[in-house]
Design a protein around this motif. Structure first.
Motif, mmCIF file in Angstrom:
data_model
loop_
_atom_site.group_PDB
_atom_site.id
_atom_site.type_symbol
_atom_site.label_atom_id
_atom_site.label_comp_id
_atom_site.label_asym_id
_atom_site.label_seq_id
_atom_site.Cartn_x
_atom_site.Cartn_y
_atom_site.Cartn_z
ATOM 1 N N ASN A 89 0.527 -1.160 -0.108
ATOM 2 C CA ASN A 89 -0.255 -0.178 -0.184
ATOM 3 C C ASN A 89 0.305 0.869 -0.126
ATOM 4 O O ASN A 89 0.159 2.012 0.389
ATOM 5 C CB ASN A 89 -1.311 -0.438 1.062
ATOM 6 N N ILE A 90 2.072 1.364 -0.994
ATOM 7 C CA ILE A 90 2.285 2.902 -0.800
ATOM 8 C C ILE A 90 2.015 3.852 -1.628
ATOM 9 O O ILE A 90 1.032 2.853 -2.842
ATOM 10 C CB ILE A 90 3.949 2.584 -1.588
ATOM 11 N N THR A 91 1.936 5.087 -0.905
ATOM 12 C CA THR A 91 0.702 5.728 -1.045
ATOM 13 C C THR A 91 1.678 6.842 -2.743
ATOM 14 O O THR A 91 3.075 6.433 -3.160
ATOM 15 C CB THR A 91 0.481 6.723 -0.156
ATOM 16 N N ARG A 92 1.004 8.149 -3.321
ATOM 17 C CA ARG A 92 1.623 8.173 -4.380
ATOM 18 C C ARG A 92 2.871 9.476 -3.645
ATOM 19 O O ARG A 92 3.684 9.864 -4.071
ATOM 20 C CB ARG A 92 0.479 8.973 -5.416
ATOM 21 N N GLU A 93 2.167 10.030 -2.381
ATOM 22 C CA GLU A 93 2.819 10.661 -1.916
ATOM 23 C C GLU A 93 4.107 10.149 -1.196
ATOM 24 O O GLU A 93 5.000 11.351 -1.797
ATOM 25 C CB GLU A 93 2.102 11.169 -0.554
ATOM 26 N N GLU A 94 4.035 8.851 -1.227
ATOM 27 C CA GLU A 94 5.587 8.582 -0.649
ATOM 28 C C GLU A 94 5.888 8.380 -1.438
ATOM 29 O O GLU A 94 7.314 8.371 -1.580
ATOM 30 C CB GLU A 94 5.067 7.250 -0.180
ATOM 31 N N VAL A 95 5.954 8.025 -2.950
ATOM 32 C CA VAL A 95 6.485 8.199 -4.108
ATOM 33 C C VAL A 95 7.141 9.176 -4.200
ATOM 34 O O VAL A 95 7.890 9.296 -4.895
ATOM 35 C CB VAL A 95 6.117 7.442 -5.437
ATOM 36 N N ALA A 96 6.630 9.896 -4.086
ATOM 37 C CA ALA A 96 6.705 11.454 -4.780
ATOM 38 C C ALA A 96 7.761 11.919 -4.007
ATOM 39 O O ALA A 96 8.980 13.081 -3.806
ATOM 40 C CB ALA A 96 5.795 12.220 -4.322
ATOM 41 N N GLU A 97 8.308 11.596 -2.003
ATOM 42 C CA GLU A 97 8.415 12.114 -1.949
ATOM 43 C C GLU A 97 10.249 11.257 -1.745
ATOM 44 O O GLU A 97 11.684 11.813 -1.554
ATOM 45 C CB GLU A 97 8.316 11.383 0.372
ATOM 46 N N ILE A 98 9.992 10.141 -1.869
ATOM 47 C CA ILE A 98 11.573 9.759 -2.637
ATOM 48 C C ILE A 98 12.251 10.363 -3.809
ATOM 49 O O ILE A 98 13.465 10.119 -3.978
ATOM 50 C CB ILE A 98 11.513 7.970 -2.924
ATOM 51 N N VAL A 99 11.452 10.195 -5.236
ATOM 52 C CA VAL A 99 11.741 11.007 -5.824
ATOM 53 C C VAL A 99 12.172 12.315 -5.787
ATOM 54 O O VAL A 99 13.112 12.303 -5.737
ATOM 55 C CB VAL A 99 10.291 11.351 -7.322
ATOM 56 N N ARG A 100 11.318 13.545 -5.436
ATOM 57 C CA ARG A 100 11.862 13.996 -3.911
ATOM 58 C C ARG A 100 13.671 14.353 -3.475
ATOM 59 O O ARG A 100 15.057 15.218 -4.506
ATOM 60 C CB ARG A 100 11.058 14.752 -3.367
ATOM 61 N N ARG A 101 13.865 13.228 -2.891
ATOM 62 C CA ARG A 101 14.924 12.941 -2.378
ATOM 63 C C ARG A 101 15.786 12.744 -3.140
ATOM 64 O O ARG A 101 17.149 13.319 -3.202
ATOM 65 C CB ARG A 101 14.692 11.730 -1.155
ATOM 66 N N MET A 102 15.843 11.881 -4.329
ATOM 67 C CA MET A 102 16.880 11.525 -5.352
ATOM 68 C C MET A 102 16.632 12.893 -6.487
ATOM 69 O O MET A 102 17.762 12.593 -6.687
ATOM 70 C CB MET A 102 16.305 10.122 -5.683
ATOM 71 N N ALA A 103 16.376 13.334 -6.385
ATOM 72 C CA ALA A 103 16.204 14.431 -7.840
ATOM 73 C C ALA A 103 16.179 16.365 -7.411
ATOM 74 O O ALA A 103 16.782 16.692 -7.892
ATOM 75 C CB ALA A 103 14.754 14.846 -8.507
ATOM 76 N N THR A 104 16.777 16.132 -5.837
ATOM 77 C CA THR A 104 16.555 17.277 -4.864
ATOM 78 C C THR A 104 18.010 17.601 -4.383
ATOM 79 O O THR A 104 18.167 16.115 -3.095
ATOM 80 C CB THR A 104 15.315 17.708 -3.991
ATOM 81 N N PHE A 105 18.862 18.202 -4.680
ATOM 82 C CA PHE A 105 20.419 18.185 -3.557
ATOM 83 C C PHE A 105 20.316 18.752 -2.575
ATOM 84 O O PHE A 105 19.916 20.499 -2.577
ATOM 85 C CB PHE A 105 21.676 18.887 -4.536
ATOM 86 N N GLU A 106 20.012 18.530 -1.368
ATOM 87 C CA GLU A 106 19.638 18.741 -0.284
ATOM 88 C C GLU A 106 20.866 19.401 0.585
ATOM 89 O O GLU A 106 21.568 18.225 1.002
ATOM 90 C CB GLU A 106 18.545 18.643 0.526
ATOM 91 N N ILE A 107 21.311 20.354 1.489
ATOM 92 C CA ILE A 107 22.251 20.114 2.168
ATOM 93 C C ILE A 107 22.302 20.199 3.284
ATOM 94 O O ILE A 107 21.549 20.982 4.406
ATOM 95 C CB ILE A 107 23.037 22.150 2.277
ATOM 96 N N PRO A 108 22.461 19.027 4.656
ATOM 97 C CA PRO A 108 22.056 19.315 5.328
ATOM 98 C C PRO A 108 22.555 20.014 6.494
ATOM 99 O O PRO A 108 23.459 21.056 6.107
ATOM 100 C CB PRO A 108 22.613 18.118 5.886
ATOM 101 N N ASP A 109 22.096 20.777 7.605
ATOM 102 C CA ASP A 109 21.965 21.656 8.633
ATOM 103 C C ASP A 109 23.465 21.129 8.515
ATOM 104 O O ASP A 109 24.075 20.360 9.408
ATOM 105 C CB ASP A 109 21.335 21.925 9.676
#
Length: 179
Positions: A89-109
């Protein structure tokens, strides 16, 4: 967005294993540097110890020449990190969050010195955790979704996070490929 526990990488287990796994890798390197390991007996001992600690098949890791890869720290992290699992039961929002993490370069604090923060960028961009998770849970996953493409006019483009999410969520059905 925080993902469900069974989706989120198990950083607590990874952190608990990490120091010992890194120590074993570096000890093996020292053994090879000083004595060699012509018969691979030291390698087998290392492989068996790491397998017993993690349950992972060690043949997928380069324990001999890690310095040609991302270094001992990243190798120890990859070995320490439990593999992703198939989830129901993976949700679309969960898939979108994984895609966001893979596609967005975030620098941790930079002030955050937690184990997770130290490895966050590597987890999103260097580790195979999220690609492997998507392979297990989205039958249309292809790493090419995250790469640049050339259209018929010779111009380069990348799929948006929304397009990637739609493709994965809808099993590629009705996906209008740019071209």
């Amino acid at each position: 967005m925080i993902l469900r526990r069974e989706i989120e990488p198990d950083i607590e287990t990874t952190e608990n294993r990490y120091s010992e796994i890194l120590r074993l890798i570096l000890e093996y390197t020292d053994l090879c540097d000083h004595n060699g390991d012509e018969d691979s007996s030291g390698y087998k001992i290392l492989e068996n110890k790491l397998h017993s600690m993690t349950g992972k098949e060690m043949s997928r890791f380069n324990l001999w020449e890690w310095w040609e890869g991302d270094g001992a720290e990243h190798l120890a992290f990859d070995i320490s990190l439990p593999d992703p699992q198939r989830v129901e039961n993976i949700t679309r929002e969960e898939v979108a969050e994984i895609v966001r993490r893979m596609a967005t370069f975030e620098i941790p604090d930079p002030e955050d010195k937690t184990f997770k923060s130290l490895f966050y960028s590597y987890l999103c961009f260097g580790s195979d955790y999220y690609p492997e998770f998507l392979k297990l849970n989205c039958k249309t996953y292809d790493i090419k979704l995250f790469q640049s493409h050339k259209n018929r006019d010779g111009n380069y483009f990348e799929y948006s996070q929304e397009e990637i999410t739609d493709f994965l969520w809808n099993d590629g059905i009705n996906f209008k490929q740019r071209g």
